[in-house]
Write a protein that holds these residues in place. Structure first.
Motif, short mmCIF file in Angstrom:
data_model
loop_
_atom_site.label_atom_id
_atom_site.label_comp_id
_atom_site.label_asym_id
_atom_site.label_seq_id
_atom_site.Cartn_x
_atom_site.Cartn_y
_atom_site.Cartn_z
N TYR A 50 21.01 111.70 39.99
CA TYR A 50 21.91 110.82 40.73
C TYR A 50 21.25 110.31 42.01
N TYR A 51 20.64 111.21 42.76
CA TYR A 51 19.99 110.81 44.01
C TYR A 51 18.73 110.00 43.75
N LEU A 52 18.01 110.31 42.68
CA LEU A 52 16.84 109.51 42.34
C LEU A 52 17.24 108.07 41.99
N SER A 53 18.34 107.93 41.28
CA SER A 53 18.83 106.59 40.93
C SER A 53 19.22 105.82 42.18
N ILE A 54 19.88 106.49 43.12
CA ILE A 54 20.25 105.83 44.37
C ILE A 54 19.02 105.39 45.14
N TYR A 55 18.01 106.26 45.19
CA TYR A 55 16.79 105.91 45.92
C TYR A 55 16.10 104.71 45.29
N VAL A 61 16.39 97.07 46.32
CA VAL A 61 17.09 96.12 47.18
C VAL A 61 16.27 95.80 48.41
N ASP A 62 15.68 96.82 49.03
CA ASP A 62 14.93 96.62 50.26
C ASP A 62 13.61 95.90 50.02
N THR A 63 13.03 96.05 48.83
CA THR A 63 11.70 95.50 48.58
C THR A 63 11.73 94.10 47.98
N THR A 82 17.85 99.90 53.92
CA THR A 82 16.83 100.61 54.69
C THR A 82 17.40 101.83 55.40
N ALA A 83 18.57 101.65 56.01
CA ALA A 83 19.23 102.79 56.67
C ALA A 83 19.58 103.88 55.66
N GLY A 84 20.01 103.48 54.47
CA GLY A 84 20.32 104.46 53.43
C GLY A 84 19.10 105.23 52.97
N ARG A 85 17.94 104.56 52.90
CA ARG A 85 16.70 105.26 52.54
C ARG A 85 16.31 106.28 53.59
N PHE A 86 16.51 105.95 54.86
CA PHE A 86 16.18 106.90 55.92
C PHE A 86 17.07 108.14 55.88
N ILE A 91 20.71 113.76 53.33
CA ILE A 91 21.89 113.94 52.47
C ILE A 91 21.54 114.83 51.28
N MET A 92 20.37 114.62 50.70
CA MET A 92 19.95 115.43 49.56
C MET A 92 19.80 116.90 49.94
#
Length: 226
Positions: A50-55, A61-63, A82-86, A91-92
């Motif tokens: 789930y977290y890998l899919s989100i990343y 989206v960012d790239t 970008t904020a979500g990636r940081f 969170i993980m």
């Protein structure tokens, strides 16, 4: 595989440090993949995927999205990505700690670091108090519905003062009683005793824990000196 709770706490601290350092590029990818692998090793494979899919979604989206559609809404969306990636590594690591460790495991592990008992008591009460908020809120909400009040969610926005009086105030009073009961229960179980108590299990660092510590040390050197 079982992971010592102290390793999970160190992972949370390390992920937050990576957030403060604004890690990007390959170190960020390796960090997320490492956390996902650790999550899968402790038995949380679905959460890891789930977290890998989100990343991957945030990275895409960012790239690529801004180059395809260079508009103001897309720029805002990429900023959020970008904020979500940081924040994702923190969170993980936090999810790993909360979903695989009980309050007793956490207190038992932190006691081995000789933290003050007053801090451990506060932490134990807080961990047991958070689920009680949802339960007490449901109880107050059901009581109001039985009396024919706030049957629809829009009533909260139409009558905010009344909602505060009939919902928030009783909820706070109920939570005060709950926190007192939890504190008394923790003291009754001997959590604040100065001498060591009887323990049902013994936690220690295993090969996986030491491997994770070495991985975090290597990642830290990589992040500071890329």
């Amino acid at each position: 595989m079982k992971l010592d709770v102290r390793s999970k706490v160190l992972l949370v601290l390390f992920a937050n440090l990576a957030f403060l350092l604004r890690v990007t590029g390959w170190p960020e990818t390796v960090l997320v993949l490492g956390l996902a692998l650790i999550t899968a090793l402790v038995g949380k494979k679905k959460m890891s995927l789930y977290y890998l899919s989100i990343y991957l979604l945030l990275l895409a989206v960012d790239t690529f999205l801004l180059d395809l559609l260079p508009s103001l809404p897309i720029r805002m969306l990429t900023t959020i990505a970008t904020a979500g990636r940081f924040m994702l590594p923190s969170i993980m690591a936090g999810s790993l700690l909360l979903t695989t460790s009980s309050a007793y495991d956490l207190i038992h592990g932190l006691r081995k670091w000789y933290l003050p008992e007053s801090l451990l008591l506060t932490l134990a009460v807080m961990l047991r108090f958070l689920p009680a908020i949802k339960a007490d809120a449901k109880m107050v909400s059901r009581s109001l519905r039985l009396r024919g009040m706030f049957l629809q969610k829009r009533s909260i926005f139409l009558q905010p003062v009344r909602y505060f009086e009939y919902m928030i105030v009783p909820l706070l009073m109920s939570l005060l009683r709950t926190i007192q009961d939890l504190t008394i229960a923790s003291l009754t179980k001997g959590l604040a005793l100065k001498r060591g108590g009887t323990e049902t299990f013994v936690s220690r660092f295993r090969l996986l824990d030491w491997s994770i510590c070495l991985w975090m040390l290597g990642m830290l050197i990589w992040m500071i000196h890329p």
